[in-house]
Design a protein around this motif. Sequence first.
Motif: not given
Length: 67
Positions: A1-3, A32-37, A64-67
Amino acid sequence: MSVAKIIEITAASTKSFEDAIVGGIARANKTLRNVRSAWVKEQKIRVKEGAITEYQVNLMVTFVIDD
C-alpha cells in the motif's frame, strides 16, 4: 500500500506562468523524493506601472512517502 502526501509551494518567474511551474517542480524535486503529480491551485501576477513584472503560482505537489 502506498501513502502519499500533498504540500503547497509557491514559485515565481519574471518570464511566464509555465516557467514558474517548471521552476517550482524542479525545486521540489531537490528536497522531496517520489514526486508524482502537481496541480496549479492559484495564479497571480505582479504589476508595476501597467506592466507585468512577475508571474506567481501556488502548486499542490503530491509525493509518495517512503516505506
